[in-house]
Every structure is written in C-alpha cells, then in structure tokens.
Motif scaffolding. Structure first.
Motif, PDB file in Angstrom:
ATOM      1  N   UNK A   1       0.607  -0.946   0.448  1.00 12.83           N
ATOM      2  CA  UNK A   1       0.013   0.007  -0.105  1.00 12.83           C
ATOM      3  C   UNK A   1       0.494   1.526  -0.433  1.00 12.83           C
ATOM      4  N   UNK A   2       2.036   1.202   0.814  1.00 11.16           N
ATOM      5  CA  UNK A   2       3.004   2.512   1.096  1.00 11.16           C
ATOM      6  C   UNK A   2       3.132   2.525  -0.637  1.00 11.16           C
ATOM      7  N   UNK A   3       3.605   2.002  -0.800  1.00 11.94           N
ATOM      8  CA  UNK A   3       4.688   1.262  -2.251  1.00 11.94           C
ATOM      9  C   UNK A   3       3.394   2.058  -3.460  1.00 11.94           C
ATOM     10  N   UNK A   4       2.798   1.568  -3.269  1.00 13.69           N
ATOM     11  CA  UNK A   4       1.516   2.184  -4.197  1.00 13.69           C
ATOM     12  C   UNK A   4       1.463   3.805  -3.782  1.00 13.69           C
ATOM     13  N   UNK A   5       0.975   4.458  -2.933  1.00 13.50           N
ATOM     14  CA  UNK A   5       0.827   6.006  -2.457  1.00 13.50           C
ATOM     15  C   UNK A   5       2.380   6.129  -2.851  1.00 13.50           C
ATOM     16  N   UNK A   6       3.299   6.086  -2.886  1.00 12.84           N
ATOM     17  CA  UNK A   6       4.868   6.731  -3.279  1.00 12.84           C
ATOM     18  C   UNK A   6       5.001   6.293  -4.917  1.00 12.84           C
ATOM     19  N   UNK A   7       4.386   5.150  -5.592  1.00 14.10           N
ATOM     20  CA  UNK A   7       4.516   5.313  -6.855  1.00 14.10           C
ATOM     21  C   UNK A   7       3.032   6.396  -7.302  1.00 14.10           C
ATOM     22  N   UNK A   8       2.590   7.018  -6.711  1.00 12.26           N
ATOM     23  CA  UNK A   8       0.943   7.612  -7.515  1.00 12.26           C
ATOM     24  C   UNK A   8       1.999   9.054  -7.169  1.00 12.26           C
ATOM     25  N   UNK A   9       2.544   9.053  -5.980  1.00 14.35           N
ATOM     26  CA  UNK A   9       2.951  10.908  -5.626  1.00 14.35           C
ATOM     27  C   UNK A   9       4.114  11.202  -6.510  1.00 14.35           C
ATOM     28  N   UNK A  10       5.407  10.041  -6.551  1.00 16.49           N
ATOM     29  CA  UNK A  10       6.534  10.216  -7.106  1.00 16.49           C
ATOM     30  C   UNK A  10       6.630   9.729  -8.704  1.00 16.49           C
ATOM     31  N   UNK A  11       5.961   9.259  -9.312  1.00 13.62           N
ATOM     32  CA  UNK A  11       5.923   8.686 -10.330  1.00 13.62           C
ATOM     33  C   UNK A  11       7.024   7.176 -10.389  1.00 13.62           C
ATOM     34  N   UNK A  12       7.830   7.442 -11.607  1.00  8.85           N
ATOM     35  CA  UNK A  12       8.758   6.392 -11.465  1.00  8.85           C
ATOM     36  C   UNK A  12       8.402   5.117 -11.878  1.00  8.85           C
ATOM     37  N   UNK A  13       9.327   4.426 -12.244  1.00  6.87           N
ATOM     38  CA  UNK A  13       9.288   2.697 -12.006  1.00  6.87           C
ATOM     39  C   UNK A  13       8.524   2.132 -10.563  1.00  6.87           C
ATOM     40  N   UNK A  14       7.573   1.675 -10.527  1.00  3.51           N
ATOM     41  CA  UNK A  14       7.317   0.035  -9.481  1.00  3.51           C
ATOM     42  C   UNK A  14       8.337   0.284  -8.514  1.00  3.51           C
ATOM     43  N   UNK A  15       9.214  -0.795  -9.282  1.00  2.35           N
ATOM     44  CA  UNK A  15       9.638  -1.650  -8.513  1.00  2.35           C
ATOM     45  C   UNK A  15      11.055  -0.935  -8.100  1.00  2.35           C
ATOM     46  N   UNK A  16      11.773   0.808  -8.515  1.00  2.28           N
ATOM     47  CA  UNK A  16      12.396   0.951  -7.831  1.00  2.28           C
ATOM     48  C   UNK A  16      11.672   1.656  -6.554  1.00  2.28           C
ATOM     49  N   UNK A  17      10.430   2.502  -6.816  1.00  2.00           N
ATOM     50  CA  UNK A  17       9.797   2.872  -5.649  1.00  2.00           C
ATOM     51  C   UNK A  17       8.983   1.953  -4.444  1.00  2.00           C
ATOM     52  N   UNK A  18       9.353   0.557  -4.669  1.00  2.00           N
ATOM     53  CA  UNK A  18       9.126  -0.709  -3.797  1.00  2.00           C
ATOM     54  C   UNK A  18       9.953  -0.163  -3.151  1.00  2.00           C
ATOM     55  N   UNK A  19      11.468  -1.258  -3.967  1.00  2.00           N
ATOM     56  CA  UNK A  19      12.252  -0.353  -2.804  1.00  2.00           C
ATOM     57  C   UNK A  19      12.865   0.591  -2.246  1.00  2.00           C
ATOM     58  N   UNK A  20      12.903   1.214  -2.806  1.00  2.00           N
ATOM     59  CA  UNK A  20      12.785   3.213  -1.734  1.00  2.00           C
ATOM     60  C   UNK A  20      11.737   3.255  -0.396  1.00  2.00           C
ATOM     61  N   UNK A  21      11.081   2.888  -0.739  1.00  2.00           N
ATOM     62  CA  UNK A  21       9.493   2.800   0.194  1.00  2.00           C
ATOM     63  C   UNK A  21      10.027   1.804   1.525  1.00  2.00           C
TER      64      UNK A  21
END
Length: 141
Positions: free
Chosen positions: A68-88
């Motif tokens: 859930x946090x990954x999706x929210x961060x991805x929606x907010x920041x954009x970029x790749x979903x995998x990178x967002x998941x790792x950063x989150x």
C-alpha cells in the motif's frame, strides 16, 4: 485514494519472509551465532508452531503495508514501480524497524552484534518483499 494492491504479490512476499528467515537462521549461516548472542538454548525451545503462525500473520501485515505504501509513493512521485517499492521498503525499514530495534536493544542491554544481525535480517526481508511487490505490480500500473 485507496491504494491498488496485488494480493498475490502480498501473499508471495509473506511466504518469502519464511524463506529468508529459514536461510538466515540456519545454523551454518547465522543461526548458531544468533542463538549464542540471544542466549537461546535450542534444547529448551518448545514447539515452533506458535512463532511460525505469528510470523506469517505479522509478515502478511508488513507485506500489505509495504504494498500500500509503495502504491501511494508511486502515485505521488512517479517513476518505476520496482524502484519505488525498494525505496519505500528502505525508508520504512530505517524509520520503523531498524530504529525501534536499536532503541529497544539499547534499553535491554542486548549486544550490538545481535542488534546488527537482527536489523540486517529485517533489511534483507524487506528488500526481498519489495522486489516481489515491485516486480508484481497491481494491474494498470
């Protein structure tokens, strides 16, 4: 906004925590050192069923929150979903898991080596969950 979550990825990430833990705490990897540092006597341990059930439940919650946090961060920041998941995962691990382990272990007087071993295990666990969640993004991402 309701986060889009791929529950198959959450289930797979939950299972991955058992795999990571099984490898990490194997005697030939870190198991013997962990038992020594944590003062765990394998001969005095009871059934592992209860702890495994608890592990599955809390791992599901962790994977679900990470998804859930990954999706929210991805929606907010954009970029790749995998990178967002790792950063989150990294931010959640540092801000909640590692920080809480360090605090509790300091007050309980646990050896620093045990704290490092445990937070490293959690980092690997969260990284593996993030790879699964990030690679298996919800439909439409």
């Amino acid at each position: 906004m309701v986060p889009e979550i791929n529950y198959w990825a959450v289930v797979a990430a939950t299972v991955s925590t058992l795999v990571v833990g099984s490898i990490w705490y194997t005697p030939k990897v870190f198991g013997n050192r962990w038992m020594r540092l944590a003062h765990v006597d394998p001969d005095k341990q009871g059934s592992a069923v209860g702890p495994i059930v608890v592990t599955v439940l809390v791992s599901f919650v962790s994977a679900w929150v990470l998804a859930g946090a990954t999706y929210i961060a991805w929606e907010f920041y954009g970029g790749g979903f995998l990178g967002t998941a790792l950063a989150t995962a990294g931010f959640l691990w540092a801000g909640f898991t590692a920080a809480r382990f360090v605090t509790h272990d300091a007050f309980e007087g646990r050896p620093a080596a045990l704290t490092v071993m445990n937070i490293a295990h959690e980092l690997v666990t969260f990284a593996v969950m993030a790879v699964i969640i990030g690679a298996w993004a919800p439909a439409g991402v």
